[in-house]
Design an enzyme around this catalytic site. Structure first.
Site, short mmCIF file in Angstrom:
data_model
loop_
_atom_site.label_atom_id
_atom_site.label_comp_id
_atom_site.label_asym_id
_atom_site.label_seq_id
_atom_site.Cartn_x
_atom_site.Cartn_y
_atom_site.Cartn_z
N VAL A 16 10.61 5.40 9.07
CA VAL A 16 9.87 6.88 8.52
C VAL A 16 8.53 6.37 8.49
CG1 VAL A 16 12.25 7.76 8.02
CG2 VAL A 16 10.94 6.28 6.52
N ARG A 19 -0.20 6.98 7.87
CA ARG A 19 0.03 7.28 6.01
C ARG A 19 -0.30 8.01 5.06
NH1 ARG A 19 1.18 1.53 3.80
NH2 ARG A 19 0.39 0.05 4.87
N ARG A 75 0.82 -0.90 -0.24
CA ARG A 75 0.08 0.24 -0.14
C ARG A 75 1.09 1.78 0.02
NH1 ARG A 75 -3.25 -2.03 5.50
NH2 ARG A 75 -1.94 -3.22 5.54
N GLY A 76 1.97 1.24 0.69
CA GLY A 76 3.06 2.17 0.53
C GLY A 76 2.96 3.29 -0.47
N ASP A 88 3.40 3.93 6.76
CA ASP A 88 2.75 3.66 7.50
C ASP A 88 3.59 3.03 9.17
OD1 ASP A 88 3.46 0.99 7.24
OD2 ASP A 88 2.15 0.35 9.13
N ASP A 127 7.68 2.77 -2.56
CA ASP A 127 8.38 4.05 -1.90
C ASP A 127 9.26 3.41 -1.57
OD1 ASP A 127 7.28 1.45 -0.21
OD2 ASP A 127 5.85 2.84 1.18
N ASP A 181 14.18 -1.23 1.37
CA ASP A 181 15.08 -1.64 2.42
C ASP A 181 16.21 -2.49 2.83
OD1 ASP A 181 15.33 -2.04 5.50
OD2 ASP A 181 13.32 -1.49 6.63
C1 PRP Z 1 7.24 -1.88 3.05
C2 PRP Z 1 7.75 -1.10 2.08
C3 PRP Z 1 8.04 -1.41 1.19
C4 PRP Z 1 8.72 -2.95 1.45
C5 PRP Z 1 10.38 -2.61 1.73
O1 PRP Z 1 6.05 -2.78 2.95
O2 PRP Z 1 6.31 -0.58 1.61
O3 PRP Z 1 7.08 -2.30 -0.24
O4 PRP Z 1 8.47 -3.01 2.99
O5 PRP Z 1 11.48 -4.05 2.50
P1 PRP Z 1 12.15 -4.66 1.63
O6 PRP Z 1 12.87 -3.35 1.25
O7 PRP Z 1 12.40 -4.63 3.38
O8 PRP Z 1 11.46 -5.75 1.36
P2 PRP Z 1 5.44 -2.96 3.63
O9 PRP Z 1 5.34 -5.23 3.65
O10 PRP Z 1 5.67 -3.19 5.06
O11 PRP Z 1 4.17 -2.88 2.86
P3 PRP Z 1 3.10 -1.65 2.92
O12 PRP Z 1 3.18 -1.17 1.43
O13 PRP Z 1 1.49 -2.53 2.56
O14 PRP Z 1 3.05 -0.90 3.71
#
Ligand code: PRP
Length: 178
Positions: free
Chosen positions: A154, A166, A44-45, A160, A101, A104
């Site tokens: 962040v 968000r 969703r990010g 989120d 978004d 990581d």
């Molecule tokens: C978060 C973020 C990225 C991912 C990055 O998504 O939005 O998509 O993690 O992390 P990584 O590089 O360690 O894989 P999340 O799974 O929290 O879902 P969201 O976007 O719905 O918040």
């Protein structure tokens, strides 16, 4: 129970908008002349980032979404990347821009790019608003990055903490106060 925290502004809404303008000039150069571009937002990010990005992009685009989850409601990445919602349309022979978004550990972007590449797009590029290079566990980098940031937790502009924040217009860092 959530720990108490405050949010410190890290990247202003104005700085984000200015960076998106710059990025869109580069993306435009890459995709100029194409009429088969699909911009894929990772839910969703990325929902706010992709909304601002496609409105700044002066190209004919289709928009689709894919939901991959690597985090639960906590703060730690799991190496398990699950596809919770797939694209509506086929991407074979299409130009694809994947919009993330934050990168990581890199597991999500790497998994998604591998999956979409297997579907035979003509060209695939990726863009991430934020990058935390010091957290990387898989050697992957988006083709375009908005901002490299330190290893801060962040929120905002789509990102989120436990599904909250968000809707902030800026990127902030979470500082726990307990
Ligand atoms: C978060 C973020 C990225 C991912 C990055 O998504 O939005 O998509 O993690 O992390 P990584 O590089 O360690 O894989 P999340 O799974 O929290 O879902 P969201 O976007 O719905 O918040």
């Amino acid at each position: 129970m959530q720990r108490p925290y405050v949010i410190d502004e890290l990247i202003t809404a104005k700085a984000i908008a200015a960076r998106i303008e710059e990025l869109c000039r580069e993306i435009h150069s890459e995709f100029r002349g194409t009429d088969k571009l699909i911009v894929v937002g990772l839910l969703r990010g990325s929902f706010i980032f992709i909304a601002d990005l496609v409105r700044e992009l002066d190209l004919p685009v289709e928009v689709d979404f894919l939901e991959a989850s690597s985090y639960g409601d906590g703060m730690e990445s799991s190496k398990e990347v699950r596809i919770l919602k797939d694209l509506r349309g086929a991407i074979e022979g299409r130009d694809v821009l994947v919009v993330e978004d934050i990168v990581d550990t890199g597991f999500t972007l790497s998994h998604v790019i591998g999956l979409l590449q297997s579907r035979g797009p003509a060209r695939m590029k990726s863009i991430a608003l934020l990058d935390k290079p010091t957290r990387r566990e898989i050697a992957i980098k988006a083709d375009w990055t908005g901002f490299e940031i330190p290893d801060e937790f962040v929120v905002g502009y789509g990102i989120d903490y436990a599904q909250r924040n968000r809707n902030l217009g800026f990127i902030g860092s979470v500082r726990f106060t307990d």
